[in-house]
Design a protein around this motif. Structure first.
Motif, PDB file in Angstrom:
ATOM      1  N   VAL A 111       0.848  -1.191   0.000  1.00 12.74           N
ATOM      2  CA  VAL A 111       0.000   0.000   0.000  1.00 12.74           C
ATOM      3  C   VAL A 111       0.883   1.240   0.000  1.00 12.74           C
ATOM      4  CG1 VAL A 111      -1.815   1.237   1.224  1.00 12.74           C
ATOM      5  CG2 VAL A 111      -1.738  -1.268   1.297  1.00 12.74           C
ATOM      6  N   PRO A 112       0.690   2.171  -0.963  1.00 17.02           N
ATOM      7  CA  PRO A 112       1.495   3.395  -0.979  1.00 17.02           C
ATOM      8  C   PRO A 112       1.337   4.172   0.320  1.00 17.02           C
ATOM      9  CG  PRO A 112       0.287   3.136  -3.029  1.00 17.02           C
ATOM     10  CD  PRO A 112      -0.264   2.099  -2.079  1.00 17.02           C
ATOM     11  N   GLY A 113       2.426   4.825   0.746  1.00 20.72           N
ATOM     12  CA  GLY A 113       2.382   5.611   1.970  1.00 20.72           C
ATOM     13  C   GLY A 113       1.496   6.833   1.819  1.00 20.72           C
ATOM     14  N   ASP A 114       1.024   7.329   2.960  1.00 24.30           N
ATOM     15  CA  ASP A 114       0.116   8.469   2.919  1.00 24.30           C
ATOM     16  C   ASP A 114       0.772   9.774   3.347  1.00 24.30           C
ATOM     17  OD1 ASP A 114       0.464   7.885   5.557  1.00 24.30           O
ATOM     18  OD2 ASP A 114      -1.643   7.453   5.991  1.00 24.30           O
ATOM     19  N   ASP A 115       2.120   9.749   3.502  1.00 25.44           N
ATOM     20  CA  ASP A 115       2.814  10.996   3.828  1.00 25.44           C
ATOM     21  C   ASP A 115       4.250  10.903   3.321  1.00 25.44           C
ATOM     22  OD1 ASP A 115       4.514   9.705   5.825  1.00 25.44           O
ATOM     23  OD2 ASP A 115       2.745   9.727   7.125  1.00 25.44           O
ATOM     24  N   ASP A 116       5.034  11.967   3.556  1.00 27.58           N
ATOM     25  CA  ASP A 116       6.405  12.027   3.039  1.00 27.58           C
ATOM     26  C   ASP A 116       7.357  11.110   3.782  1.00 27.58           C
ATOM     27  OD1 ASP A 116       5.646  13.881   1.167  1.00 27.58           O
ATOM     28  OD2 ASP A 116       6.186  15.619   2.402  1.00 27.58           O
ATOM     29  N   GLN A 117       6.963  10.624   4.967  1.00 27.42           N
ATOM     30  CA  GLN A 117       7.861   9.814   5.778  1.00 27.42           C
ATOM     31  C   GLN A 117       7.741   8.317   5.493  1.00 27.42           C
ATOM     32  OE1 GLN A 117      10.129  11.398   7.724  1.00 27.42           O
ATOM     33  NE2 GLN A 117       9.229  13.209   6.774  1.00 27.42           N
ATOM     34  N   VAL A 118       6.618   7.909   4.941  1.00 28.50           N
ATOM     35  CA  VAL A 118       6.379   6.492   4.656  1.00 28.50           C
ATOM     36  C   VAL A 118       6.108   6.323   3.171  1.00 28.50           C
ATOM     37  CG1 VAL A 118       4.938   4.484   5.120  1.00 28.50           C
ATOM     38  CG2 VAL A 118       5.440   6.101   6.965  1.00 28.50           C
ATOM     39  N   ASP A 119       6.950   5.555   2.485  1.00 31.84           N
ATOM     40  CA  ASP A 119       6.764   5.336   1.062  1.00 31.84           C
ATOM     41  C   ASP A 119       5.833   4.172   0.769  1.00 31.84           C
ATOM     42  OD1 ASP A 119       8.134   7.413  -0.031  1.00 31.84           O
ATOM     43  OD2 ASP A 119       9.487   6.176  -1.221  1.00 31.84           O
ATOM     44  N   ALA A 120       5.810   3.192   1.667  1.00 32.58           N
ATOM     45  CA  ALA A 120       4.949   2.032   1.438  1.00 32.58           C
ATOM     46  C   ALA A 120       4.635   1.337   2.757  1.00 32.58           C
ATOM     47  CB  ALA A 120       5.613   1.049   0.473  1.00 32.58           C
ATOM     48  N   ARG A 121       3.534   0.651   2.760  1.00 31.01           N
ATOM     49  CA  ARG A 121       3.145  -0.169   3.911  1.00 31.01           C
ATOM     50  C   ARG A 121       2.947  -1.584   3.393  1.00 31.01           C
ATOM     51  NH1 ARG A 121      -0.789   1.557   8.813  1.00 31.01           N
ATOM     52  NH2 ARG A 121       1.148   2.633   9.331  1.00 31.01           N
ATOM     53  N   LEU A 122       3.766  -2.513   3.913  1.00 27.67           N
ATOM     54  CA  LEU A 122       3.705  -3.899   3.474  1.00 27.67           C
ATOM     55  C   LEU A 122       2.815  -4.722   4.397  1.00 27.67           C
ATOM     56  CD1 LEU A 122       7.433  -4.835   2.657  1.00 27.67           C
ATOM     57  CD2 LEU A 122       5.640  -4.156   1.054  1.00 27.67           C
ATOM     58  N   HIS A 123       1.945  -5.522   3.784  1.00 34.65           N
ATOM     59  CA  HIS A 123       1.147  -6.491   4.517  1.00 34.65           C
ATOM     60  C   HIS A 123       1.708  -7.866   4.159  1.00 34.65           C
ATOM     61  CE1 HIS A 123      -2.414  -3.739   5.415  1.00 34.65           C
ATOM     62  NE2 HIS A 123      -1.588  -3.005   4.667  1.00 34.65           N
ATOM     63  N   VAL A 124       2.199  -8.582   5.155  1.00 32.15           N
ATOM     64  CA  VAL A 124       2.876  -9.858   4.912  1.00 32.15           C
ATOM     65  C   VAL A 124       2.234 -10.945   5.755  1.00 32.15           C
ATOM     66  CG1 VAL A 124       5.082 -11.083   4.959  1.00 32.15           C
ATOM     67  CG2 VAL A 124       5.042  -8.618   4.483  1.00 32.15           C
ATOM     68  N   ARG A 125       1.983 -12.098   5.141  1.00 33.02           N
ATOM     69  CA  ARG A 125       1.444 -13.231   5.898  1.00 33.02           C
ATOM     70  C   ARG A 125       2.578 -14.160   6.324  1.00 33.02           C
ATOM     71  NH1 ARG A 125      -2.575 -14.428   3.066  1.00 33.02           N
ATOM     72  NH2 ARG A 125      -4.164 -13.644   4.500  1.00 33.02           N
TER      73      ARG A 125
END
Length: 203
Positions: free
Chosen positions: A16-30
């Motif tokens: 998931v793309p980040g929602d601000d300048d500090q986070v570029d992506a959010r990974l969901h991992v099983r």
């Protein structure tokens, strides 16, 4: 702190793309095993990159934020849903050191240059930045995609490793092809030794 002994192969559920300048992506991992006792704030190495758990939505899934610096320095930027990743929880106090001292701080991205199948193992060559090659020694340790491996030979811009059947089946290294990028972490003891010697020489 980790040891480079992969506990399970996880699957990327979503990027998931980040929602601000500090986070570029959010990974969901099983990863059912690594989430079995995970808590918010715990560290999990994802293909050799130490990341912090920010959510545990259930069904064996954990969520981590990936900073811009991490994407610049690692191969995580190329992940997509369905990709497999090596997972390892941080070493508990009193745990066994089956591999070597691994920080989860990637030093650079290498490339699979060649692989040759042996009777029961694969011999693999990996390219790396020549600036990192000085930290790699024959029969020393290196981390490739979060896996602690013994170096079989070293050149100016590449090194070799041999992958035993367990490594081939229990990690993602068994499916990597020539040209694939891999996260590399050299032995931190070599870097500290160089730093100490340089400091001593400057006195």
């Amino acid at each position: 702190m980790f040891t480079g002994i992969v506990e399970e192969i996880g699957t990327v559920v979503a990027v998931v793309p980040g929602d601000d300048d500090q986070v570029d992506a959010r990974l969901h991992v099983r990863g059912p095993l690594v989430t079995s006792d995970a808590r918010h704030g715990d560290s999990i190495a994802v293909s050799g990159v130490c990341l912090t758990v920010v959510e545990l939505p259930g069904d064996g899934v954990f969520v981590v934020d990936v900073m811009p610096e991490t994407l610049r320095r690692t191969a995580l930027g190329g992940l997509a849903a369905g990709d497999r990743v090596n997972l390892e929880r941080a070493l508990p106090v009193g745990g066994r050191y089956g591999g070597h001292v691994v920080q989860g701080h990637v030093d650079g991205v290498g490339t699979i240059a060649s692989r040759a199948a042996g009777p029961r193992w694969d011999d693999v060559q990996v390219t790396l930045d020549p600036a990192l090659a000085r930290y790699v020694a024959e029969k020393g340790s290196i981390t490739v995609q979060g896996v602690s491996l013994t170096v079989t030979h070293v050149g100016d811009d590449l090194f070799g490793v041999s992958l035993i059947p367990t490594t081939l089946s229990a990690t993602t290294l068994g499916t990597l092809a020539v040209g694939d990028p891999v996260n590399l972490e050299v032995d931190v003891l070599a870097k500290y030794t160089e730093r100490l010697l340089a400091t001593a020489g400057a006195r």
